[in-house]
Design a protein around this motif. Sequence first.
Motif, mmCIF file in Angstrom:
data_model
loop_
_atom_site.group_PDB
_atom_site.id
_atom_site.type_symbol
_atom_site.label_atom_id
_atom_site.label_comp_id
_atom_site.label_asym_id
_atom_site.label_seq_id
_atom_site.Cartn_x
_atom_site.Cartn_y
_atom_site.Cartn_z
ATOM 1 N N PHE A 107 0.844 -1.190 0.000
ATOM 2 C CA PHE A 107 0.000 0.000 0.000
ATOM 3 C C PHE A 107 0.886 1.250 0.000
ATOM 4 O O PHE A 107 2.047 1.193 0.405
ATOM 5 N N VAL A 108 0.320 2.348 -0.452
ATOM 6 C CA VAL A 108 1.027 3.632 -0.355
ATOM 7 C C VAL A 108 0.068 4.667 0.233
ATOM 8 O O VAL A 108 -1.149 4.525 0.122
ATOM 9 N N ALA A 109 0.610 5.699 0.851
ATOM 10 C CA ALA A 109 -0.223 6.786 1.382
ATOM 11 C C ALA A 109 0.633 8.020 1.610
ATOM 12 O O ALA A 109 1.864 7.913 1.703
ATOM 13 N N GLY A 110 -0.023 9.166 1.680
ATOM 14 C CA GLY A 110 0.690 10.424 1.954
ATOM 15 C C GLY A 110 1.296 11.027 0.691
ATOM 16 O O GLY A 110 0.875 10.728 -0.421
ATOM 17 N N ASP A 111 2.291 11.873 0.875
ATOM 18 C CA ASP A 111 2.870 12.603 -0.253
ATOM 19 C C ASP A 111 3.456 11.681 -1.326
ATOM 20 O O ASP A 111 3.497 12.049 -2.499
ATOM 21 N N LEU A 112 3.908 10.515 -0.929
ATOM 22 C CA LEU A 112 4.412 9.566 -1.923
ATOM 23 C C LEU A 112 3.325 9.235 -2.942
ATOM 24 O O LEU A 112 3.585 9.047 -4.128
ATOM 25 N N ALA A 113 2.082 9.169 -2.485
ATOM 26 C CA ALA A 113 0.970 8.795 -3.349
ATOM 27 C C ALA A 113 0.452 9.987 -4.158
ATOM 28 O O ALA A 113 -0.457 9.857 -4.965
ATOM 29 N N GLY A 114 1.033 11.154 -3.972
ATOM 30 C CA GLY A 114 0.581 12.379 -4.635
ATOM 31 C C GLY A 114 0.735 13.521 -3.661
ATOM 32 O O GLY A 114 0.317 13.401 -2.516
ATOM 33 N N ILE A 115 1.331 14.619 -4.134
ATOM 34 C CA ILE A 115 1.619 15.723 -3.217
ATOM 35 C C ILE A 115 0.316 16.413 -2.816
ATOM 36 O O ILE A 115 -0.399 16.959 -3.649
ATOM 37 N N GLU A 116 0.011 16.368 -1.516
ATOM 38 C CA GLU A 116 -1.146 17.101 -1.001
ATOM 39 C C GLU A 116 -0.743 17.735 0.319
ATOM 40 O O GLU A 116 0.274 18.412 0.387
ATOM 41 N N GLU A 117 -1.499 17.486 1.359
ATOM 42 C CA GLU A 117 -1.090 18.029 2.656
ATOM 43 C C GLU A 117 -1.383 16.995 3.745
ATOM 44 O O GLU A 117 -1.821 15.894 3.470
ATOM 45 N N ALA A 118 -1.128 17.384 5.000
ATOM 46 C CA ALA A 118 -1.103 16.397 6.068
ATOM 47 C C ALA A 118 -2.486 15.795 6.364
ATOM 48 O O ALA A 118 -2.583 14.635 6.758
ATOM 49 N N THR A 119 -3.558 16.589 6.165
ATOM 50 C CA THR A 119 -4.879 16.044 6.501
ATOM 51 C C THR A 119 -5.221 14.857 5.608
ATOM 52 O O THR A 119 -5.624 13.798 6.084
ATOM 53 N N THR A 120 -5.035 15.043 4.295
ATOM 54 C CA THR A 120 -5.346 13.928 3.395
ATOM 55 C C THR A 120 -4.372 12.774 3.629
ATOM 56 O O THR A 120 -4.745 11.614 3.493
ATOM 57 N N ALA A 121 -3.136 13.081 4.005
ATOM 58 C CA ALA A 121 -2.177 12.008 4.307
ATOM 59 C C ALA A 121 -2.683 11.180 5.485
ATOM 60 O O ALA A 121 -2.608 9.946 5.476
#
Lengths: 599, 102
Positions: A289-303
């Motif tokens: 599985f992947v999650a956070g900025d590695l999965a697409g640059i967003e911010e901490a809430t979505t991470a």
Amino acid sequence: MVKTDFLIIGGGPAGLSAAIETGKRNIKTLVIDEGVELGGQLVKQTHKFFGHEGFYASVRGFEIAKKLVSQLNENVVIMKQTTVTGIYEDVITAYDREKDSVIEIEPKYILISVGASERFIPFENNHLPGVYGAGAVQTLMNQFRVLPGKRILMIGSGNIGLIVSYQLLQAGAQVKAIVEIADKVGGYQVHAAKVKRFGVPILLRHTIKKAIGEEKVEGAVIGQVDDRFNIIPGTEREFAVDVICVAVGLVPSVELAQMAGVKIEYIPELGGYVPYRDREMRTNIKNIFVAGDLAGIEEATTAMIEGRIAGLVVARELTGTDQPDLERMQQELIEFRSGPFSDKVRKGLERFFSQQIVSYSKDGQKDLGPTGKLRPIIECYENIPCNPCQTSCPSGAIDVPGNINSLPIVDYSKCTGCGICVMKCPGLAIFMVQENFQPGKDLVVLPYEFLPLPEKGQKVIALDRDGKDVAQAEVLKVIKSANKTNLIHIVVPAGLAQKVRSFRIPQKADSLVCRCEEITVEEIEKAIDEGYTDYEELKRYLRIGMGPCGGRTCRTITLGILSKKTGKSLKEISCGTFRPPSMPVKFDSIIKGEIEHEK
Amino acid sequence: MRRILAHPILDVEKPKVVKFFFEGKELEAFEGETIAAALVANGVDVFGRTEHSRPRGFYCAIGKCSSCLMIVDGVSNVRSCITLVKEGMQVKRQIGRGEITW
């Protein structure tokens, strides 16, 4: 060989959130992190987060990190200062830097949540010490309380560039300018407003040309760009700075994912090369599985939400029981990504699976409320997913209708003027005003996160939204807040309640250089620091020497300051030109023209 | 001195001082901070030189860009930005790619 049910690589917001979920469900979880402290980039975030309370809205990043760590239970084993060096078919290798030893790990499930690295940009001399990524500046100043320099040039006006600029001001550095190549500010308006209120210029359509210095940064040359982002010759300007802070974006760290056989795709909207994943954060490899900025640059809430989703899916599969929270988290993510700032991310994710949105209200507060009543003015005009103003209001006067992407609306009849919303707003976008609070005086209540705090009765200079001086003001009250967003009540001349949005504490008694135009030593020194190093330039910029005395009073003093600041002798500096009239003459007399004199 | 001594948001505690050596010179650091932070606090910006003799500082501070590689207690290529400073540690600037140690 270490065996574990669930290996999480990267203990940032995504990794920790996943570990909380699996730990709670008695799954043996191992979190490996490279850093010296858990929390990923949260540990250096001193600003309050947007969002809602479920994901720590209005809590400062480093405090969120602590809250996440405190929720880990005995099922979660932590290894810090350890680097995962490789993912092979049968085993994962890691290097423990503290013990100087290599470990082999055999997990059933893996979450890769290693985040991203700073994007770099080419410009002349960008190798010089003093060129830092924005995250590095944050790490130094907020995690280790060290300032990399005093005078900073920020490249990039995205949220990171804006936030780091504000934090540099809080730490006592000077931010000379924020340079933005696009024709509009990249980040949220509320973050831009925070730095503008302290007079930091945001130069749009500008970019950096080169760093100046031999051994380290001593200055920077910037220039205006044309439609193809090339610097227009002749527009170059020089800044005397010791740090060039590069905040031009992040690049997902896909190395480990790709090594593990995860399909990597180039999706610029998500930050470049990103691993494939589905709605459940699962890659094309069943147990990865992947999650956070590695999965697409967003911010901490979505991470955090993505991490929880990954953790819940792993829990479902390992325990064989349905996880009702999973669907709720997925819905949460859809809601968070429904706003205009997530357009790009949605477009990028569309490549992996179809996107949904929820609708929200774009109609914000229409009026400024009843004049004369102490009331909040909410200067939040973008649909940022955020609602602490609503949830913190004890009298229920603020509504964010529908969902958190909507704009807040104040019901002034319910508002008691308590000021809690001002303290809570993560964007520092709420102020309170009261017209004619005293005869001829307005009251303005400002959120303030700087030191020193002013004292009751102190005279300060009230500033407008751009940080320009507006009037003298007096501090009426200082309310210290537990969350460090203090409320400063200042009394300003009547009519300025809608104009004043900040203040500065006068550093020292003003020493005038130019009596005609009232220009101080401080202002001249500031202009020279900004790169105006010629008398004629200063004249056009500050109006120094343009008054009726023709520069008789100020010219030599200005040249002296110029000489001292630039290290050039007075002989080397041009004294500028003298223009008629040498003393004030009536327009009327000039227009009448020459008269015949008797001979 | 580049230490932030007062901060409007962060508490500035009094940490334990540790001593380490940079290029043979004794410097003070705070326990729990990285080598990179300690060096910058002491006014050191140049962490080494590239093979082409360009001065090199650090860029990302989270162990990703490898711009901050230094020689620590005789070992080359140590990421000074994510390695904690320790009492008595010997830190040197690295020139070029560094030596292999066994």
